[in-house]
Design an enzyme around this catalytic site. Structure first.
Site, PDB file in Angstrom:
ATOM      1  N   LYS A  91     -42.100   9.184 -11.784  1.00 22.33           N
ATOM      2  CA  LYS A  91     -41.368   8.323 -12.705  1.00 22.33           C
ATOM      3  C   LYS A  91     -40.721   9.069 -13.880  1.00 22.33           C
ATOM      4  O   LYS A  91     -39.750   8.583 -14.464  1.00 22.33           O
ATOM      5  CB  LYS A  91     -42.309   7.249 -13.257  1.00 22.33           C
ATOM      6  CG  LYS A  91     -42.633   6.129 -12.277  1.00 22.33           C
ATOM      7  CD  LYS A  91     -41.460   5.177 -12.143  1.00 22.33           C
ATOM      8  CE  LYS A  91     -41.853   3.911 -11.404  1.00 22.33           C
ATOM      9  NZ  LYS A  91     -40.751   2.939 -11.376  1.00 22.33           N
ATOM     10  N   SER A 119     -46.236   9.475  -4.246  1.00 23.33           N
ATOM     11  CA  SER A 119     -45.498   9.148  -5.468  1.00 23.33           C
ATOM     12  C   SER A 119     -46.333   9.116  -6.744  1.00 23.33           C
ATOM     13  O   SER A 119     -45.774   9.140  -7.839  1.00 23.33           O
ATOM     14  CB  SER A 119     -44.780   7.803  -5.300  1.00 23.33           C
ATOM     15  OG  SER A 119     -45.705   6.782  -4.975  1.00 23.33           O
TER      16      SER A 119
END
Length: 503
Positions: A51, A305
């Protein structure tokens, strides 16, 4: 549209804070599933998540007056850490609005970066609305977690790194999906540069906003979302991300929590790293895709992720991973309450490893046993059931029975003839300090509670199994009560596992 995003991705400013993560071959997974499997290790970023790429790319492009005033965002955690680190690097103020259900590990990580944390609401949507109010009031710049071209371009740099490093054929690349920022950025770049590569999005079963939206041809708003994969739990996908995913995503896959837990274990066995649930979505989806298409000898890439795992949640993951991988069968078996019956039952099981066994005397003629068995493949539970039935031992396969796996394994042996007119319901509520007490206070005192089971699974939502004695003449009032309660509920009164062990 593709060319515009390719340009944005090529020019994205991410490497002041992000690093080019390794694309690692997974020996164990590749051997098990007969394909060449690679993981893009975004869990190795400074904030343990991809992110920060999108957050920094957005913030690095702000004007000096905007940075002087500061930024604000709403996030369940990983985007928050990306914004906090970016603000620290750029020397600007950052306000992060986070749902009250956010794991403490993520809250502490954001505060450690010097950002101001505001806890608000039970979901991302609640936090988002509150952040917009603060944005207007204080003149801050909002940094969206996914629905912004600069954020999308930042996430798309992952695709550029993969294609720059791996020039050989790739069959498919798998991405976790929340609001769609990662999927949109990667799909747009991949289809521009290597259109033959399939781009597959993966969502959690109780948070499939993108899958439903793509099927409907428009953005769908979910009434509620499950919070286990909190990093990908949004009620509505982005206005900017949705058309990009419509244009460039080949397929969506939805997986349940058990499959996610199994994927976390799979990655651990290859890397000795522990992904968070959203971080393991790509691996869970990849496994489902391989099975669906009977795929062999292809090259597959999954995005690992994130790894911001709440340590307490590991209890739940470990408990469910074996079932998710179809390595455990859960059975309810009825045997005669006679000397030697149990020994005979164990003999029938042979050399199989018993993972769990629950029994309590409740009937002079029959004994009901709750048993867990280690298995080697998905067909074995039905084979064991058929064998025991043939031997005169009635068996129910509970391997996919949610209430049995969550609650009854801890409650077996509790028939109560005194519990007349008992109705049994399963409830979920956001897990936070004081949540159970709030739930109990909301329940009121209109009906006698005859059964109650609660266990903190280390997840972001609490689960309760409640039995209440409701006379037939009061059932209409009880239905009104359920509608007004405000918590998701499921009627388990006719659940076969409940009837056998507790009813």
């Amino acid at each position: 549209m593709k060319n515009d995003y390719v340009k944005r991705i090529n020019e994205a400013r991410v490497y002041d804070v992000a690093k080019k993560t390794p694309l690692e071959f997974q020996t164990y997974l590749s051997s098990r599933f007969h394909n060449q499997i690679f993981l893009k290790r975004e869990d190795l970023q400074p904030v343990f998540s991809f992110k920060l790429r999108g957050a920094y790319n957005k913030m690095a492009g702000l004007s000096k007056p905007q940075l002087d005033k500061g930024v604000i965002t709403a996030s369940a955690g990983n985007h928050a850490q990306g914004v906090a680190l970016s603000a620290q690097k750029l020397g600007c103020r950052a306000v992060i609005v986070m749902p009250t259900t956010t794991p403490l590990i993520k809250i502490d990580a954001v505060k450690h970066r010097g950002a101001e944390v505001v806890l608000w609401g039970d979901s991302y949507s609640d936090a988002y609305q509150h952040a917009l109010e603060i944005e207007k009031k204080e003149g801050l710049t909002f940094v969206h977690p996914y629905d912004d071209p600069d954020v999308i371009a930042g996430q798309g740099t992952i695709a550029k790194e993969i294609l720059d490093e791996y020039k050989k054929p790739i069959h498919a690349i798998f991405c976790c999906v929340g609001g769609g920022g990662l999927l949109a950025g990667m799909a747009t770049y991949i289809k521009a540069m290597r259109p033959e590569i399939k781009v597959i999005g993966v969502e959690a079963k109780d948070a499939e906003a993108m899958s439903l939206s793509l099927k409907a041809g428009k953005r769908v708003v979910l009434d509620q979302v499950g919070l286990f994969a909190d990093g990908a739990a949004v009620k509505e996908v982005g206005q900017v991300t949705f058309p990009l995913c419509q244009a460039y995503v080949d397929e969506m896959i939805v997986v349940d929590n058990d499959a996610i837990c199994a994927a976390i274990k799979d990655v651990f066995e290859d890397t000795r790293s522990i992904l968070e649930p959203a971080g393991a979505l790509s691996v869970a989806g990849m496994k489902a895709y391989i099975k669906k298409h009977n795929l062999k000898d292809e090259t597959l890439v999954g995005i690992a992720s994130g790894a911001n795992m709440n340590f307490d949640r590991l209890r739940f993951v470990a408990e469910r991973a074996e079932i998710g991988e179809k390595r455990e069968a859960v059975l309810a078996v009825t045997i005669p309450e006679t000397p030697g019956a149990f020994k005979n039952f164990c003999r029938l099981l042979g050399q199989r490893n018993i993972t769990e066994f629950n029994y309590r005397f409740s009937d002079p003629k029959k004994a009901h046993i709750y048993v867990g068995l280690a298995t080697n493949d998905k067909d074995e539970p039905s084979q064991i059931k058929a064998m025991l039935d043939k031997e005169g031992l009635p068996t129910i396969d509970l391997t996919n029975n949610e209430v049995a796996k969550l609650h009854l394994r801890h409650l077996v042996g509790g028939h109560s003839p005194q519990a007349k007119n008992e109705m049994v319901f399963r409830f979920e509520f956001p897990e936070k300090p004081g949540a159970l007490m709030k739930f109990l206070e909301t329940m009121g005192h209109n009906w006698n509670i005859s059964l109650f089971h609660y266990r903190n699974h280390g997840a972001d939502f609490g689960r309760v199994l409640v039995g209440m004695q409701v006379p037939p003449e009061d059932e209409i009032n009880f239905e009104v009560f359920l509608n007004q309660l405000g918590y998701p509920s499921w009627d388990e009164t006719d659940n076969p596992a409940y009837k056998l062990f507790l009813g």
